[in-house]
Structure formats: C-alpha cells, structure tokens
Design an enzyme around this catalytic site. Structure first.
Site: not given
Length: 341
Positions: A319, A176
């Site tokens: 991430e 994300e």
C-alpha cells in the site's frame, strides 16, 4: 495500441547534476560522507530530475483490482476485502493514508485507480474508474488477461501519472491493493528470475504453512500452464499478472519518460517495476527502492533491477507504506543539503 510504450523515450540521467550535488556535499560543514545513503539519494534525485534538489509535491497512485486466482484460496482473506480496503483509503483512515500523511502526501494527493475490482464502486472524488474487467481470469486455468487488456492496464497508469505530472507533482509513489496480488507477484518474479515457486512465494497476508504450500503449488501450476516468456514483459503481465500491477508499471513508464522519480514500495510494486523494466530497461534509473520486504522473492527482484533498498524493516503491508517512510528520509536529506551552512 501496443505501440504507445514502444514510442516512449527514457532520457539519460544528468550525470553533471549528480556530480554537482556531490561537490556541494563535500563543501558543507560536516564530516565527508557522514550522511551515507542520504547523500547518495539526494545526488541520484538530482540526476533523475536534471536540476538541483528541492522537496517535491508528491502523488501516491494506488491502483486496485481483483484476481481470479484468489478463488484458489491463496489468501487468508476473501476478495470482498479489496472493496473494504478501498473504502478505507477513500475515507482517509487506512495504513496507506496515515503513513502517506506523515510523508507529506495529503488526502488530496492520493489517487485511487480502479482497473479491475470485481464490483462497481460508488463514485468518489478520489476514485478514478478505468475498469478493464471485473477481475482477472484464474491463471491456473489459462492467461490472467488478454494482451490487449494488459496494454490497457499499462495505459491507464501511464495516463494518470502524466496527468499528475502535468498538475505539478514531481515525485510518484507506487501503491496497490488487490486480494491475491502477492500470488501474481510471485509468479511474475519466477517468470523474470527463473526461480521456482518455492523461492518466490511468500506468506502475503500472513498465511500458515499449509496454505503457503498450496500457494506455491498454485504458482507452479500457473507457470507450467502459461509458460510466460521471460524476454517479453507484456507476455508475463498478460499471463500471470494483474490489472493493478500493469497500471503501476504504466506509472513507472510515465515517470521515467518525464524525469519524475518513482518510489517503489514492496514486492507487488516491485513486480510492477519489473514489468516496466522488461518493457524499457532504462526505467530502472528513475526508481528508488524504498525497502526490502519480508516477502522472500523481494531481494532477487531488486537485484535483477539493480536497485539497493534504503531500509530493511521486515515489512509486508504494501500500500505504499514502505515508500512513505523512505520519502521522509529523502526530504530530510534535501533539507540538510539546502539549509546546512
């Protein structure tokens, strides 16, 4: 539309397959239990998939959106950094790309899903545009999004995950990006666990003590104004969540429904996992918790899910980077399981 996740059926784990893997571990020429958690991961992987373990084709689904609460100054970085980071992913040069490649996830296996970035992004082969709005509302003033938009975010991730599975991907990685999302994740953590903001708000982008105190006050205000219902995950998502967090929860729902393991990354991905678990509790059986992040809420969040992190690496990059590390461990375990004679 709300009915779509109510109709999802999460299958039981295949306990016979799990035990078959443990029996084979005992037959291999090594000291019993000598690979520790790797043996458990491989057995759990088999229980999730319902078949003997093989290294799977992996997809990293990176969802991205902006947060209205970022205007409250909760991050060291402005919202424009969300777009800059997305451009880095699409070029293949961000931390998520580098560590994903190391885990066997190529550039073509990265799917960037825009569900709420504050600007229109240029078309790109790796970018999927399912924008719901140009960022969430500032949840210190009211709900982050409507209930209908929360469902739209879930469905965006659900549909993309199903498309990946239909194209042969057998493992999904949660990733994300969105400036302000650790503030939303802290609010989600407080809503589910009942912990005060002082126990869930972490330093995110590396903020100092003064900004940390302010961030705690922002989350406390959001919880006080919105009063999210801990027994209603959709209420929590709509009041204090983010579009990208909802989309990742949809990825979890799809993976669990299709017997495809999902690797949960750090605190933001775990917030999404909590949303999915709140909607359908059995989804947790299809999650691997990759690591324990440095964010202070993470341990309580994982404990609520009943998940044990594989690594404690003091990471907070997000991430999907922690998940990429642990996927390499799972693949190593599967290689030993299949090739040791």
């Amino acid at each position: 539309m709300e009915k779509f996740f109510q109709d999802i059926v999460i299958p039981d784990l295949d306990e016979r397959m799990r035990q078959a893997v443990y029996r084979r571990w005992e037959q291999l020429p090594k000291v019993k239990n000598s690979l520790g958690v790797l043996e458990d991961m491989v057995a759990m992987y088999a229980a999730m998939t319902g078949k003997m373990p093989e290294i799977a084709k992996k997809a990293m689904i990176l969802t991205t959106a902006d947060h209205g609460v970022a205007r409250q100054g909760v991050s060291n970085f402005p919202q424009e950094v969300t777009v800059q980071m997305i451009q880095g992913y699409l070029r293949g040069g961000a931390g998520a790309n580098v560590m994903a490649r190391h885990a066997g996830i190529g550039y073509e296996d990265l799917f960037v899903l825009d569900v709420g970035v504050q600007v229109d992004l240029p078309q790109h082969p790796r970018l999927i545009n399912k924008k719901i709005a140009y960022g969430t509302g500032d949840f210190t003033q009211g709900p982050a999004m409507s209930r209908a938009d929360a469902i739209s975010s879930l469905k965006a991730g659900f549909d993309l995950a199903n498309e990946c599975i239909n194209n042969g991907y057998g493992l999904l990685v949660l990733s994300e990006m969105g400036i302000g999302n650790t503030t939303a994740s802290a609010a989600i953590a407080s809503a589910f666990t009942g912990l005060p903001a002082e126990k869930t708000v972490g330093r995110g982008t590396g903020i100092g003590d003064k900004r940390l105190k302010h961030k705690q006050q922002v989350v406390a205000q959001a919880l006080s104004i919105n009063k999210p219902d801990k027994h209603d995950a959709l209420d929590i998502l709509s009041k204090v969540g983010g579009y990208e967090l909802g989309a990742l929860a949809g990825v979890v729902l799809a993976g669990a429904a299709r017997r495809v393991p999902v690797f949960v990354d750090g605190v933001n991905a775990t917030a999404s996992a909590l949303i999915a678990w709140g909607l359908l509790p059995d989804t947790r059986h299809y999650m691997f918790a990759s690591h324990l992040s440095a964010e202070i809420a993470h341990r309580a969040m994982l404990e609520l899910l009943g998940l044990m992190p594989v690594l404690t690496a003091n990471m907070r990059l997000g991430e999907g980077t922690g998940a990429s590390l642990v996927i390499s461990l799972l693949d190593s375990g599967i290689e030993v399981f299949n090739k040791l004679k």
